[in-house]
Design a protein around this motif. Structure first.
Motif: not given
Lengths: 300, 397, 388
Positions: B318-322, C373-376, B255-261, B238-245
């Motif tokens: 670290q988790r908030r760093d996408l 993707l980075g932090p920003r 970010i918050a949601m993905l960091a939560g995941l 889910v993280v990968i797919e959301s980030a890429l989309s």
């Protein structure tokens, strides 16, 4: 959602402890000693009597209406390298550098508690009359799970066919129904492989071990391996050298049976779990259907 | 940071970008090869043998593919069972990935088996069901779950249909949507039950190979290990797919949601690793783990990947760093996939005289199926209300 | 020599005839013993073990009348009869049968010969055996073979009409033989290509056949009045029910994979199997592998190192090239064995390479994507989605 180190530790200890507990507790479903059916038949193969004439291979092909597999011989001979989609029975040769040798006949072992019949989804492989493990292609989708689980790697697949079936010895079950012997046993010139009632042949095998102790490795292979098989072997070299591995007495499906019985116990746990989950879903109904703002949503 | 969510909406962007065209080409190549496989038979089309009757298509397409498709399952667990409603916006896209993942897996099974025209007998011939067969349970659950996933997505299709210019379709949608909404909780409950059953079932499958399964992997804990790893992999997917989309569509990722995941992955992976390690200790396999033969090395790599993922997810920062989260998810997916490959292709030992590596056709068909899956995903999120709507220019801080 | 005294009265039995010829009882018994040597397995005669039993049967039998016609032949089948000793040709034609017409052996010629043929036909109508040697041409009304000015087709029709049975000796008479080889310019066929009136026909193919094949049939008919069991091609089963391959003395070499590769090579000199030189033994029905020729052991084609060319079989002799290998019909295991474990499964280096490339590409692309993707959280232009 962060997790503190303390929480992490709790999780690990908990999981580890559960694993320990599960491992320490003996499985509830103890594998009962597998008993053969009263009408169980068997084959006794005595490697010390086999002369490697391979008449059994020819007879098997004829009795099962199989094309002989030319193997490496470019159409000259029936020379399969192993059991395969055209070969239900094969004679192999074990040779030691010093010159000692033994033949071994390989085919389906017709285990008393087979892995393949436990695996097969629709029961295409089934242990039936006389304990014969038979195959019904009408219920087979060719998934090859049976090949994955057989401890003797017996079921073979017709890889070159467009409607491939699983191929393995079925004790010539049609001939048995007519009161005849399986092809291989009928034709063996020395009586190296003989056919009869399981109890009789097991007794015969032990009699031979007692009567000629120096002639054999003192074991009847198939008596206890994987819970017992309906093909018994006597030999004068280690069975492992003949490609018959040293298996323990537990039938292959034991582990899975434990898992299944503990988890699925008559489908009660799954149904109970479903009821629980359905209740949870009903509680969060609007969230499920995505209709409105999620009223039950909680902030972390 | 705001957590307000907009309702899902179709993107209606360009579907056939250059990348999608490339993927479509790969999918077509795969399709042609699939036809060829049926024309020449499995023996010629694959490198499968009687020693290794299950190969890439089972180990990857089915076993790993369904684990990668556990995003819907994992997120649903979070949202409904653990009551973390703020992950709801990723549920639908996760369901799409899952639906495709499971459909591709089911399709791969049809290509892999030798007599697929009899496959209909599996759900229908209940009087022939061998209730001791793990594979039967897995097959029925996968078939049912694939169906459940598409039903769970049906509201998205019907919502789009409601705005259709064709009145018949509009009226059908309006009639069926309420019915569907009423049934959905019951269906969704199935959507949690079925993966639990069959993902553990997939692990149980090789338990029946018993003596032929290498001791480093041969454990009664297999079902539990497969279950925990698939949940972790679901989150990772889910993280990968959301980030890429988000990146491709030029949106701000949540970010918050993905960091939560990312945080959710941690306990799951910890559970998996604990079970695995304690199991190895109890069964006296620790020496074998460090024997440095092929088996040992691959196991150590598995552990390495997962510990690596954990290391990258330790802190909130670290988790908030996408980018970091993305890399951690990759490690997680690799670790879980490697575990499955190891169980099905490495731990399974038919004998030293057998060897298997997928041939080019098997590889290209797998690649084609995955490509088709991605193209399907892109088409769906463009045409139907899947992704949570978020205007391009919105910049909440 | 062939004019019989009995042509005037009732036919005399063999016993009476032998007495008249001055054969002693001992000589007669010896003669009968040799008959049983000649008769191949399956004949009525051989069920009787003692010479005395045979003598009793033979003595009562009448000498059957035999008319022998030659058509498109080489006379090889007659020649082959010369090389028998049990009984030899003289004994055969003097004591066992009444050879009433045979162009090679009879003294008469010209009009006398024709008269002999007619007399034999008339006197023994319905009782004589017609032996046909050579093929019969049909082209242009059969003008390519004439006997006394008449086409062979007609002669055959006439003579067979009054015969009890027809024996087609040799491949030419059985199915056309050499004259029928491609392009068969005279449209030569065997006897059963001409006759279709239900007359019993026995084919004894071979080029030439072993003489005892004919002798066995004739002797059985002479002593019991019955003809032997025939197969689907009308060949006597006692001589043609086996493949050469199944009883070949060199079979062990075949099973062990020892083949002669060229004439005169070491394998050939050691008597190895001739299959690779084109031996048609695996597909040829004949008894040559057990009953050799000229009454000398190992005098037969394979015995002297020449591959069998399938002379009895219509679809092989003079049709299939001499050195072309024939397909084995009854495939059986060789002298070698499968090992306990055979190496199976092939790992393709190309596939390994492809897999490596794809894996590497995915990992690399994933890493690159993660870097962007980075932090920003910037929107930016879309990049290639390289991983789902």
């Amino acid at each position: 959602m962060g997790i503190s180190r303390r929480d992490a530790l709790k999780v690990m200890v908990g999981a580890g402890g559960a694993t320990l507990a599960a491992a320490a507790t003996p499985g509830q479903a103890n594998a009962a000693a597998v008993v053969a059916r009263p009408d169980a038949v068997a084959m006794l193969y005595d490697a010390t009597r086999c002369i490697g004439c391979k008449a059994c291979m020819v007879a098997c092909s004829k009795a099962n209406h199989l094309e002989p597999d030319p193997g490496w011989s470019q159409g000259l001979y029936q020379a399969p390298a192993d059991l395969n989609g055209k070969t239900k029975n094969i004679i192999k040769l074990y040779q030691e550098p010093g010159g000692a040798y033994s033949f071994v006949k390989r085919q389906c072992m017709h285990c008393l508690d087979p892995a393949c019949t436990s695996a097969c989804m629709l029961g295409a492989l089934k242990k039936g009359d006389r304990g014969v493990v038979s195959y019904n292609p009408d219920l087979c989708i060719g998934c090859r799970y049976c090949t994955m689980v057989c401890p003797f790697n017996v079921p073979r697949f017709e890889w070159d066919s467009l409607a491939p079936k699983i191929v393995k010895c079925e004790f010539c079950k049609e001939r048995l129904a007519e009161g005849k012997l399986p092809g291989c046993c009928e034709v063996c010139p020395t009586g190296a492989v003989i056919f009869g009632k399981y109890t009789d042949l097991l007794a015969e095998a032990h009699w031979r071990l007692d009567a000629h102790p120096g002639r054999y490795v003192p074991k009847v292979y198939g008596e206890s391996e994987v819970g017992g098989t309906q093909v018994l072997y006597l030999a004068h070299v280690d069975f492992a050298k003949l490609g018959l591995p040293a298996y323990g007495p537990d039938p292959v499906p034991t582990a899975v049976r434990e898992v299944f019985q503990e988890i699925y116990q008559g489908l009660v746990p799954p149904i109970a779990l479903y009821a629980l989950l359905a209740a949870v879903m009903m509680r969060s109904r609007r969230l499920v259907t995505g209709e409105g703002p999620e009223q039950e949503a909680e902030e972390p | 940071m705001t957590t307000a969510h907009a309702q899902p909406e179709a993107i209606r962007g360009v579907v056939f970008t250059r990348s999608v065209r490339l993927l479509s080409a790969l999918a077509v190549i795969g399709g042609v090869l699939i036809v060829w496989r049926f024309l020449v038979g499995l023996g010629r089309a694959t490198a499968l043998t009687d020693g290794y009757p299950w190969g890439l298509w089972i180990a990857f397409d089915v076993v790993t593919g369904t684990a990668l498709g556990c995003g819907g399952y994992a997120v649903a667990l979070l949202v409904f069972v653990l009551n973390r409603g703020r992950y709801h916006p990723v549920l639908r896209p996760a369901l799409v990935t899952s639906a495709f993942g499971y459909s591709i897996a089911a399709f791969s099974v049809m290509i892999d088996v030798g007599r697929p025209w009899l496959a209909w007998k599996i759900p229908v011939f209940f009087w022939h069901w061998n209730l001791r067969s793990v594979l039967l349970e897995v097959a029925l659950c996968i078939m049912a779950y694939a169906l459940v996933l598409w039903i769970e997505l049906a509201p998205a299709f019907l919502e789009r249909a409601q705005t259709s210019s064709v009145s018949v379709i509009r009226r059908l949608a309006e009639a069926w949507l309420p019915v569907l909404r009423k049934a959905l909780p019951w269906v969704a409950a199935l959507g949690l039950l079925l993966p639990t059953m069959h993902q553990s079932g997939l692990g149980t499958l090789l338990l029946l190979s018993g003596p032929r399964l290498h001791p480093l992997w041969n454990t009664i804990m297999l079902p539990l290990l497969f279950l925990t790893s698939c949940i972790a992999m679901g989150f990772g997917m889910v993280v990968i797919e959301s980030a890429l989309s988000a990146r491709v569509l030029g949106r701000r990722p949540e970010i918050a949601m993905l960091a939560g995941l990312g945080g959710a992955m941690r306990p799951v992976v910890l559970v998996y690793l604990s079970i695995r390690i304690v199991d190895l200790i109890v069964r006296d396999q620790i020496n074998d783990l460090f024997a440095l033969d092929w088996f040992s090395v691959m196991s150590l790599i598995e552990f390495g990947l997962l510990f690596g993922a954990l290391a990258l997810l330790r802190e909130e920062r670290q988790r908030r760093d996408l980018g970091n989260l993305f890399r951690a998810s990759m490690l997680l997916l690799l670790g879980g996939a490697l575990y499955r490959f190891d169980v099905f292709l490495l731990a399974f030992q038919p004998g030293a005289n057998w060897a298997y590596f997928p041939n080019v056709a098997e590889i290209l068909i797998t690649v084609g199926l995955v490509a088709a899956e991605i193209v399907g995903y892109v088409i769906l999120i463009n045409l139907f209300p899947i992704l949570a709507g978020r205007p391009r220019s919105a910049v909440a801080r | 020599m062939l004019w019989n005294a009995e042509s005037a009265g009732r036919p005399e039995t063999i016993g009476e005839h032998l007495v008249r010829c001055g054969l002693s009882r001992r000589a007669f018994l010896s003669f009968c013993m040799r008959l049983s040597v000649a008769a191949p397995a399956g004949l009525a005669l051989t069920s009787r073990a003692r010479a005395a039993d045979i003598a009793r049967v033979v003595a009562k039998a009448r000498r059957p009348s035999v008319i022998w016609l030659h058509f498109q032949d080489c006379t090889g089948c007659t020649e082959t009869l010369l090389r028998t000793a049990n009984p030899d040709l003289a004994e055969l034609i003097l004591h066992l049968i009444s050879l009433d017409y045979h162009e090679t052996l009879m003294a008469a010629a010209g009009k006398d010969a024709e008269a002999a043929l007619n007399a034999a036909m008339m006197e023994n109508t319905g009782r004589y055996i017609l032996v046909v040697e050579g093929a019969i041409p049909r082209k242009a009304n059969g003008i390519y073979m004439k006997l006394a000015g008449r086409p062979a087709v007609d002669v055959l029709g006439d003579v067979s009409a009054r015969a009890a049975a027809v024996i087609a000796i040799g491949s030419c008479a059985s199915w056309g033989g050499i004259p029928s080889a491609d392009p068969n310019p005279t449209d030569a066929v065997g006897v059963d290509g001409i006759l279709s009136d239900g007359k019993p026909i026995i084919n004894i193919p071979g080029c030439p056949p072993n003489p005892y094949n004919l002798l066995g049939v004739v002797l059985q008919y002479a002593t019991s009045g019955k003809l032997p069991a025939l197969d689907a091609l009308k060949r006597p089963k006692f001589a043609y029910d086996r493949l050469i391959h199944d009883h070949c003395p060199r079979r062990a070499h075949f099973d062990a994979g020892r083949f002669a590769g060229a004439f005169g090579d070491s394998g050939h000199r050691q008597g190895w199997c001739l299959y690779k030189l084109g031996c048609k033994g695996p597909a040829t029905h004949a008894g040559c592998s057990t009953r050799h020729f000229n009454e000398v052991p190992d005098v037969w084609p394979i015995g002297i190192g020449a591959p069998c060319f399938g002379c009895t079989e219509r679809d092989m002799a003079f049709r299939m090239p001499y050195f072309q290998q024939v397909k084995i019909r009854d495939v059986t295991p060789p002298d070698t064995y499968a090992p306990i474990y055979t190496q199976q499964g092939h790992i393709s280096p190309v596939a390994t390479g492809v897999a490596g490339l794809i894996g590497g590409a995915l990992l690399g692309a994933g890493y690159m994507a993660s870097k962007r993707l980075g932090p920003r959280d910037d929107g930016g232009a879309g990049t290639k989605p390289t991983k789902e």
